[in-house]
Design a protein around this motif. Sequence first.
Motif, PDB file in Angstrom:
ATOM      1  N   THR A   1       0.830  -1.197   0.000  1.00  0.00           N
ATOM      2  CA  THR A   1       0.000   0.000   0.000  1.00  0.00           C
ATOM      3  C   THR A   1       0.868   1.252   0.000  1.00  0.00           C
ATOM      4  O   THR A   1       0.538   2.262  -0.624  1.00  0.00           O
ATOM      5  N   ASP A   2       2.000   1.157   0.698  1.00  0.00           N
ATOM      6  CA  ASP A   2       2.965   2.263   0.762  1.00  0.00           C
ATOM      7  C   ASP A   2       4.356   1.670   0.547  1.00  0.00           C
ATOM      8  O   ASP A   2       5.021   1.281   1.514  1.00  0.00           O
ATOM      9  N   PRO A   3       4.802   1.557  -0.712  1.00  0.00           N
ATOM     10  CA  PRO A   3       6.071   0.899  -1.030  1.00  0.00           C
ATOM     11  C   PRO A   3       7.302   1.493  -0.347  1.00  0.00           C
ATOM     12  O   PRO A   3       8.351   0.860  -0.312  1.00  0.00           O
ATOM     13  N   SER A   4       7.187   2.700   0.199  1.00  0.00           N
ATOM     14  CA  SER A   4       8.321   3.311   0.884  1.00  0.00           C
ATOM     15  C   SER A   4       8.504   2.742   2.289  1.00  0.00           C
ATOM     16  O   SER A   4       9.487   3.052   2.966  1.00  0.00           O
ATOM     17  N   HIS A   5       7.549   1.930   2.735  1.00  0.00           N
ATOM     18  CA  HIS A   5       7.606   1.355   4.077  1.00  0.00           C
ATOM     19  C   HIS A   5       7.665  -0.174   4.018  1.00  0.00           C
ATOM     20  O   HIS A   5       7.256  -0.792   3.034  1.00  0.00           O
ATOM     21  N   GLN A   6       8.161  -0.754   5.094  1.00  0.00           N
ATOM     22  CA  GLN A   6       8.196  -2.201   5.244  1.00  0.00           C
ATOM     23  C   GLN A   6       7.559  -2.573   6.577  1.00  0.00           C
ATOM     24  O   GLN A   6       7.308  -1.711   7.420  1.00  0.00           O
ATOM     25  N   PHE A   7       7.294  -3.864   6.758  1.00  0.00           N
ATOM     26  CA  PHE A   7       6.843  -4.316   8.068  1.00  0.00           C
ATOM     27  C   PHE A   7       7.721  -5.482   8.531  1.00  0.00           C
ATOM     28  O   PHE A   7       8.398  -6.126   7.731  1.00  0.00           O
ATOM     29  N   VAL A   8       7.716  -5.713   9.831  1.00  0.00           N
ATOM     30  CA  VAL A   8       8.554  -6.738  10.455  1.00  0.00           C
ATOM     31  C   VAL A   8       7.736  -7.994  10.710  1.00  0.00           C
ATOM     32  O   VAL A   8       6.594  -7.903  11.176  1.00  0.00           O
ATOM     33  N   LEU A   9       8.316  -9.148  10.409  1.00  0.00           N
ATOM     34  CA  LEU A   9       7.699 -10.436  10.744  1.00  0.00           C
ATOM     35  C   LEU A   9       8.646 -11.178  11.677  1.00  0.00           C
ATOM     36  O   LEU A   9       9.813 -11.382  11.364  1.00  0.00           O
ATOM     37  N   VAL A  10       8.139 -11.578  12.841  1.00  0.00           N
ATOM     38  CA  VAL A  10       8.950 -12.295  13.822  1.00  0.00           C
ATOM     39  C   VAL A  10       8.028 -13.229  14.622  1.00  0.00           C
ATOM     40  O   VAL A  10       7.003 -12.786  15.090  1.00  0.00           O
ATOM     41  N   ASP A  11       8.238 -14.470  14.621  1.00  0.00           N
ATOM     42  CA  ASP A  11       9.373 -15.285  14.282  1.00  0.00           C
ATOM     43  C   ASP A  11       9.189 -15.855  12.865  1.00  0.00           C
ATOM     44  O   ASP A  11       8.106 -16.286  12.504  1.00  0.00           O
ATOM     45  N   MET A  12      10.287 -15.873  12.084  1.00  0.00           N
ATOM     46  CA  MET A  12      10.233 -16.355  10.710  1.00  0.00           C
ATOM     47  C   MET A  12      10.656 -17.807  10.566  1.00  0.00           C
ATOM     48  O   MET A  12      10.778 -18.304   9.454  1.00  0.00           O
ATOM     49  N   GLY A  13      10.894 -18.493  11.695  1.00  0.00           N
ATOM     50  CA  GLY A  13      11.243 -19.902  11.564  1.00  0.00           C
ATOM     51  C   GLY A  13      12.237 -20.464  12.549  1.00  0.00           C
ATOM     52  O   GLY A  13      12.620 -21.631  12.447  1.00  0.00           O
ATOM     53  N   ALA A  14      12.648 -19.680  13.538  1.00  0.00           N
ATOM     54  CA  ALA A  14      13.627 -20.194  14.505  1.00  0.00           C
ATOM     55  C   ALA A  14      13.006 -21.215  15.449  1.00  0.00           C
ATOM     56  O   ALA A  14      13.649 -22.189  15.840  1.00  0.00           O
ATOM     57  N   ASN A  15      11.730 -21.002  15.820  1.00  0.00           N
ATOM     58  CA  ASN A  15      11.076 -21.878  16.803  1.00  0.00           C
ATOM     59  C   ASN A  15       9.721 -22.357  16.301  1.00  0.00           C
ATOM     60  O   ASN A  15       8.783 -21.574  16.230  1.00  0.00           O
ATOM     61  N   ALA A  16       9.649 -23.635  15.966  1.00  0.00           N
ATOM     62  CA  ALA A  16       8.378 -24.184  15.482  1.00  0.00           C
ATOM     63  C   ALA A  16       7.338 -24.220  16.594  1.00  0.00           C
ATOM     64  O   ALA A  16       6.141 -24.023  16.360  1.00  0.00           O
ATOM     65  N   ASP A  17       7.776 -24.488  17.807  1.00  0.00           N
ATOM     66  CA  ASP A  17       6.884 -24.518  18.967  1.00  0.00           C
ATOM     67  C   ASP A  17       7.216 -23.345  19.877  1.00  0.00           C
ATOM     68  O   ASP A  17       8.375 -23.151  20.251  1.00  0.00           O
ATOM     69  N   SER A  18       6.215 -22.570  20.235  1.00  0.00           N
ATOM     70  CA  SER A  18       6.446 -21.380  21.056  1.00  0.00           C
ATOM     71  C   SER A  18       5.480 -21.333  22.227  1.00  0.00           C
ATOM     72  O   SER A  18       4.467 -22.025  22.250  1.00  0.00           O
ATOM     73  N   LYS A  19       5.836 -20.500  23.204  1.00  0.00           N
ATOM     74  CA  LYS A  19       4.969 -20.231  24.338  1.00  0.00           C
ATOM     75  C   LYS A  19       4.534 -18.769  24.280  1.00  0.00           C
ATOM     76  O   LYS A  19       5.152 -17.960  23.585  1.00  0.00           O
ATOM     77  N   ALA A  20       3.499 -18.447  25.029  1.00  0.00           N
ATOM     78  CA  ALA A  20       2.967 -17.077  25.010  1.00  0.00           C
ATOM     79  C   ALA A  20       4.040 -16.054  25.382  1.00  0.00           C
ATOM     80  O   ALA A  20       4.099 -14.960  24.814  1.00  0.00           O
TER      81      ALA A  20
END
Length: 344
Positions: free
Chosen positions: A132-151
């Motif tokens: 929508t605004d190519p001048s900006h990006q967004f962060v995605l975390v976690d991208m694959g370090a931990n398949a199982d996570s806790k809250a």
Amino acid sequence: MKIAVDAMGGDNAPGAIVEGALLAAKEFPEMTIQLYGKSEEIAPYLKNERPSNIEIIHCDQVIQFEDEPVKAVRRKKQSSMMVAARAVKDGQADALVSAGNTGAILAAGTIIVGRIRGISRPALLGTLPNLTDPSHQFVLVDMGANADSKAKQFQQNALMGSRYAQEVLGIAQPRVGLLNNGTEDSKGNHLTKEAYALLKETEGIHFIGNVESRDLLGGVCDVVVSDGFTGNAVLKAIEGTATHLLQLLKTTIKSGDLKTKLGGLLIKGTLKEALQSFNPDTAGGATLFGVKAPVIKCHGNASAQTVLATLRQTYKIVNSGMYQALAEELKSMASVKEEERENE
């Protein structure tokens, strides 16, 4: 500033790694780039233009993509990746960059560089385009370090993602969204419901609630928090969709009539510019957050331009001091919880 680079990691190593390092050395003369690997293989790519801010540290061993990560970390102690990781641990370098075996990089970061106190499991953080605004990006975390996570890990991921968005992407008050199968407060499984309640009460983040994967590229939030299994699946779905849509466009234009081909020729420049959002050569690498110093994972088939973009990213991360600030914040949170337990 000294950056330890695994010159032997990646499909195109050491050539692309060394060429990218040369470009970065010219752009950042104040940054010393340490190339770890087989000196006899690295040297020819320097092409008699050895800048004063590039160093070669000889290493006899190389961790291959097919190596089992934890075994490789323990058995190949003289590999380029392990020697570089130890340099970061010992304070001889400020950050580690590698395009090598992802599992080994995660293990090296966690075991060798070491976790920040208060972090149960480090997470992989990356950036994706806001269409929508190519001048900006967004962060995605976690991208694959931990398949199982806790809250609790969702909470830590939100804190780490927010700091990255502030310091590297320049977003003053990043909006944090929890990746879920609906936007309603009641949506999700037991884990996401628990994470939702915890994020809602977390100080220091701007939590906006649940977000759906279909809205991510539209800029629904600045930081998307997820477990590693879901985050990695979403990442690959986005990458795959972009690749196949591009291929579909090319096939349609090539197999079309004269009008279609002329139309394709007319939009070629604009389309190419728009697709730069998905270009790994400009995106940089994935950051292992939760360890004591920056550990950055380049794409396995990194080109020289990818390495340059990743070293730019690393320079910004190290300069920001965000790792030290995050460590203090988590240490403070851990101390408060300890006091609360003692008072119960």
